[in-house]
Design a protein around this motif. Structure first.
Motif, PDB file in Angstrom:
ATOM      1  N   HIS A   1      -1.170   0.313 -18.025  1.00 56.41           N
ATOM      2  CA  HIS A   1      -2.383   0.741 -17.337  1.00 56.41           C
ATOM      3  C   HIS A   1      -3.423   1.317 -18.306  1.00 56.41           C
ATOM      4  CE1 HIS A   1      -4.881   1.997 -14.019  1.00 56.41           C
ATOM      5  NE2 HIS A   1      -4.821   3.253 -14.399  1.00 56.41           N
ATOM      6  N   GLN A   2      -2.959   2.035 -19.334  1.00 52.18           N
ATOM      7  CA  GLN A   2      -3.868   2.663 -20.289  1.00 52.18           C
ATOM      8  C   GLN A   2      -4.000   1.890 -21.600  1.00 52.18           C
ATOM      9  OE1 GLN A   2      -5.743   5.089 -19.455  1.00 52.18           O
ATOM     10  NE2 GLN A   2      -4.761   5.722 -17.541  1.00 52.18           N
TER      11      GLN A   2
ATOM     12  N   ASN B   1      -5.135  -4.494 -22.376  1.00 54.88           N
ATOM     13  CA  ASN B   1      -4.933  -4.853 -20.980  1.00 54.88           C
ATOM     14  C   ASN B   1      -6.115  -4.408 -20.128  1.00 54.88           C
ATOM     15  OD1 ASN B   1      -3.611  -4.556 -18.101  1.00 54.88           O
ATOM     16  ND2 ASN B   1      -2.206  -5.800 -19.312  1.00 54.88           N
ATOM     17  N   GLN B   2      -6.667  -3.258 -20.420  1.00 54.97           N
ATOM     18  CA  GLN B   2      -7.851  -2.798 -19.709  1.00 54.97           C
ATOM     19  C   GLN B   2      -9.006  -3.785 -19.883  1.00 54.97           C
ATOM     20  OE1 GLN B   2      -8.284   1.126 -21.447  1.00 54.97           O
ATOM     21  NE2 GLN B   2      -7.405   2.114 -19.645  1.00 54.97           N
ATOM     22  N   TRP B   3      -9.164  -4.278 -21.107  1.00 60.55           N
ATOM     23  CA  TRP B   3     -10.230  -5.248 -21.377  1.00 60.55           C
ATOM     24  C   TRP B   3     -10.008  -6.537 -20.590  1.00 60.55           C
ATOM     25  CZ3 TRP B   3      -9.864 -10.135 -23.574  1.00 60.55           C
ATOM     26  CH2 TRP B   3     -11.082 -10.754 -23.884  1.00 60.55           C
TER      27      TRP B   3
ATOM     28  N   ARG C   1      -8.321  -7.008 -17.803  1.00 58.95           N
ATOM     29  CA  ARG C   1      -8.559  -6.766 -16.375  1.00 58.95           C
ATOM     30  C   ARG C   1     -10.046  -6.694 -16.070  1.00 58.95           C
ATOM     31  NH1 ARG C   1      -4.727  -2.294 -17.275  1.00 58.95           N
ATOM     32  NH2 ARG C   1      -6.324  -0.897 -16.444  1.00 58.95           N
ATOM     33  N   ARG C   2     -10.788  -6.066 -16.936  1.00 60.90           N
ATOM     34  CA  ARG C   2     -12.242  -5.950 -16.729  1.00 60.90           C
ATOM     35  C   ARG C   2     -12.902  -7.330 -16.780  1.00 60.90           C
ATOM     36  NH1 ARG C   2     -12.832  -2.291 -20.016  1.00 60.90           N
ATOM     37  NH2 ARG C   2     -13.442  -3.453 -21.875  1.00 60.90           N
TER      38      ARG C   2
END
Length: 297
Positions: A279-280, A284-286, A288-289
């Motif tokens: 999640h952090q 992976n954040q990139w 998902r965005r």
């Protein structure tokens, strides 16, 4: 007795996962002799063969089965440490994301994602795997970065974000000898031949609704996926009930038309799913965005 290092644990994990020394060596990009030497070190350390060859497969011993969950946990925790606060630059990173998708997403979503990556993250690579019963476990083990589709069976420990709502429509050949309008009647839906698709996810929403309505389709053929449904319908007088966003891709090829079904099928949400362990994670954040910006409505 020597100390185990992470490389030896990774070798153990890959042999266990693939039931093959050669496939494990290929995955780790090392030679089989090097891997065999490492396996012998592991056997010496544990005083156990760990894997025995049965019918051309390396089957784990009882000791291997017992230590495998511990090895997975160690490797996962190590990956978390390695990724902790690591800067992620999509323009220079050569990271390979593993994404779980349905066959419909291959046709509808994947080309758009690939084109975006080629323009904005040219060294990023993708590995696409199907959504199946193993997807949640593989996500929790860190083997899958993201899943896109309909996964109502996920339990605690997962995040999700809705991308868009989907509904079902019917398709038929433009030259269909009987269906000349733009809608189907209840009688036509029951009498016409149907192409059915064995698929996970939203397809079960359709099946459940038809059962509730007491509608038994006259199935001409069942396909293992949606990939061939357009050509089958185009060249026969059978019809198919498919997600609307797939129909938009198939219509571009010509030879098909969309018909509104006689029933109000429930809509379902297509979402992206990820495990709490990533999640952090900046990469992976990139991802998902990017997926949200490309696919959300």
């Amino acid at each position: 007795m020597f100390d185990l290092d992470t490389r030896l644990l990774q070798i153990f994990f890959e042999i266990y996962k693939h039931s093959s020394v050669s496939k494990a060596a290929e995955q780790l990009e090392i030679g089989q002799p090097t891997l065999s030497i490492a396996l012998n070190k592991l056997r010496e350390h544990f005083q156990d063969p760990l894997f025995v060859r049965i019918e051309n497969k390396m089957q784990p011993t009882e000791l291997s089965k017992q230590i495998y969950p511990l090895v997975v946990e160690i490797l996962n925790r190590l990956k978390l440490v390695q990724n902790y606060n690591i800067e992620f630059d999509p323009q220079t990173s050569n990271y390979q994301f593993k994404i779980s998708m349905t066959d419909i997403s291959h046709l509808v979503l994947l080309p758009k994602l690939i084109n975006y990556l080629r323009a904005h993250a040219p060294n990023i690579r993708l590995e696409i795997v199907p959504i199946d019963a193993n997807t949640p476990l593989m996500m929790s083990n860190g083997e899958i970065d993201l899943a896109i589709g309909f996964l109502p069976q996920l339990e605690a420990g997962f995040y999700q974000q809705t991308l868009f709502q989907q509904r079902y429509i019917c398709i038929a050949s433009k030259e269909h000898p009987r269906l000349t309008g733009t809608t189907l009647s209840d009688q036509e839906f029951r009498q016409e031949l149907h192409v059915d698709i064995f698929a996970t996810g939203g397809h079960y929403v359709l099946e459940h609704e038809l059962q509730k309505l007491g509608v038994n389709r006259n199935i001409l053929v069942r396909l293992p996926s949606y990939l061939g449904v357009g050509l089958v319908v185009q060249d026969t007088d059978a019809i198919a009930t498919i997600p609307h966003y797939l129909s938009q891709v198939l219509l571009v090829r010509g030879g098909l038309k969309v018909l509104e079904p006689p029933y109000h099928f429930p809509t379902y949400s297509v979402k992206q799913h990820w495990h709490a362990r990533v999640h952090q994670t900046p990469s992976n954040q990139w991802l998902r965005r990017v997926c949200f910006e490309l696919f959300s409505e």
